[in-house]
Design an enzyme around this catalytic site. Structure first.
Site, mmCIF file in Angstrom:
data_model
loop_
_atom_site.group_PDB
_atom_site.id
_atom_site.type_symbol
_atom_site.label_atom_id
_atom_site.label_comp_id
_atom_site.label_asym_id
_atom_site.label_seq_id
_atom_site.Cartn_x
_atom_site.Cartn_y
_atom_site.Cartn_z
ATOM 1 N N CYS A 259 0.819 -1.226 0.000
ATOM 2 C CA CYS A 259 0.000 0.000 0.000
ATOM 3 C C CYS A 259 0.847 1.268 0.000
ATOM 4 O O CYS A 259 0.634 2.170 -0.812
ATOM 5 C CB CYS A 259 -0.974 -0.022 1.184
ATOM 6 S SG CYS A 259 -0.208 0.078 2.824
ATOM 7 N N HIS A 307 -2.668 1.348 6.880
ATOM 8 C CA HIS A 307 -2.987 1.217 5.456
ATOM 9 C C HIS A 307 -3.161 2.613 4.872
ATOM 10 O O HIS A 307 -3.621 3.538 5.542
ATOM 11 C CB HIS A 307 -4.273 0.410 5.256
ATOM 12 C CG HIS A 307 -4.530 0.056 3.818
ATOM 13 N ND1 HIS A 307 -3.819 -0.901 3.144
ATOM 14 C CD2 HIS A 307 -5.425 0.544 2.917
ATOM 15 C CE1 HIS A 307 -4.259 -0.989 1.897
ATOM 16 N NE2 HIS A 307 -5.233 -0.116 1.737
ATOM 17 N N HIS A 319 -5.830 1.765 -4.378
ATOM 18 C CA HIS A 319 -4.868 1.264 -3.396
ATOM 19 C C HIS A 319 -4.463 -0.159 -3.752
ATOM 20 O O HIS A 319 -5.057 -0.800 -4.615
ATOM 21 C CB HIS A 319 -5.467 1.306 -1.981
ATOM 22 C CG HIS A 319 -6.620 0.372 -1.761
ATOM 23 N ND1 HIS A 319 -6.767 -0.357 -0.607
ATOM 24 C CD2 HIS A 319 -7.687 0.037 -2.550
ATOM 25 C CE1 HIS A 319 -7.880 -1.087 -0.690
ATOM 26 N NE2 HIS A 319 -8.453 -0.862 -1.845
#
Length: 343
Positions: A259, A307, A319
């Site tokens: 990520c 994240h 993402h």
């Protein structure tokens, strides 16, 4: 001796008690059978999916810790290299100064004998020499200046060597930490893979299509807003080019991403250097409310900032979700939003 054992209830002989116990056992078995028959057959897949999602979350957290340890190791390798270069230059300077002093001592010896002050001057311990020479009062002004310069250079060299030793120790600790985090990631992903294998094809496909939390991600901001800056616009174009590329933990492109690696790579295309981890990326600009998010803003999730995604407009982010799921669109509200950062 008095017995405290409970006496048998009157009116229930052994055969009656056996009948009562048998009936109770039959009733319990029937109740258990009914509960089993009435159990939701979807509970097991739901439990497995929740466990898989948790494992991915934990693996992601360990991935960011691995990335941080790697980033620190890179920085420390640079520090070690620079300290070693400084130490080498310092040693060369010490050698030159001692050679010059030695030449002076040789010349003095040839002219009629070496002054005891020079003998001390060339000793391995110029610090103690200063004290002793002051007592002897044998130093000329030039000799005193040269000795003090040598003393300063040697002290700086010792400090540089100590810094290099400290940086090397830190480097080894970060390497060890990276190894531990790597093992954690691999263990979590292996467990998640096993659980995925227990799901039916339909359940697995449904899980892989679902967003991280299954939320619909209702978003209050107006659609069609421009990017937060020209460089953000370039980053958005880059992150769109990455759609479909695989999630690879610890990777920052161009063939695969985790990520934070995706965010770092996308902004690098705009000439912007982002930190490696999602925790550090949240502070790479100024924070704005979610309701004011614009394309190119970094959306950081969960309280641990474990994240990160890029807002691309219309209530959507792009993402790298987790292993097995390629870079994709998802609702901005797929997980609890921790902060929004405009780079």
């Amino acid at each position: 001796m008095v017995s405290h054992r409970r006496s048998t209830q009157p009116g229930l002989n052994p055969s009656v008690r056996a009948t009562v116990l048998s009936a109770a056992a039959a009733t319990a078995a029937a109740t258990l059978g009914t509960a089993t028959a009435n159990a939701d057959p979807h509970d097991a897949p739901r439990t497995a999916k929740a466990r898989i999602d948790l494992l991915y979350t934990e693996a992601e957290r360990a991935t960011e810790q691995y990335n941080e340890a790697g980033e620190n190791a890179d920085r420390l390798r640079g520090e070690v290299g620079r300290a070693q270069d400084r130490a080498a230059r310092g040693q060369e300077q010490v050698n030159r100064m001692r050679t010059a002093l030695g030449s002076a001592a040789s010349a003095q010896y040839r002219s009629g004998g070496i002054d005891p002050a020079f003998a001390l001057l060339l000793s391995a311990d110029p610090d103690s020499y200063l004290d002793r020479a002051a007592v002897l009062e044998r130093l000329t002004d030039l000799q005193a200046t040269e000795l003090r310069q040598l003393q300063q250079v040697q002290r700086a060299l010792a400090q540089t060597r100590a810094e290099a030793t400290h940086a090397l120790a830190d480097l080894e600790r970060n390497r060890a930490a990276a190894t531990r985090h790597k093992r954690t990631v691999e263990r979590k992903l292996a467990e998640a893979g096993k659980l995925l294998g227990t799901l039916s094809g339909t359940d697995r496909a449904q899980f892989e299509r679902a967003s991280r939390s299954g939320r619909d991600g209702a978003f209050p901001a107006a659609a069609g807003l421009p990017a937060g800056s020209s460089r953000a616009a370039v980053a958005v174009a880059a992150v769109r080019q990455a759609l479909g590329r695989p999630y690879i933990w610890g990777a920052n492109g161009p063939d695969g991403f985790d990520c934070s690696g995706l965010m770092q790579w996308a902004y690098a295309q705009a000439g912007v250097s982002l930190p490696r981890t999602s925790q550090a990326q949240r502070y790479a600009g100024h924070m704005v409310p979610l309701s004011e998010a614009r394309p190119g803003d970094l959306v950081v999730y969960r309280a641990d900032a474990g994240h990160v995604a890029m807002y691309v407009g219309n209530g959507q982010v792009i993402h790298a979700p987790y292993p097995g799921a390629p870079v994709r669109y998802d609702p901005v509200g797929m997980m609890p939003v921790s902060s929004v950062t405009r780079v």
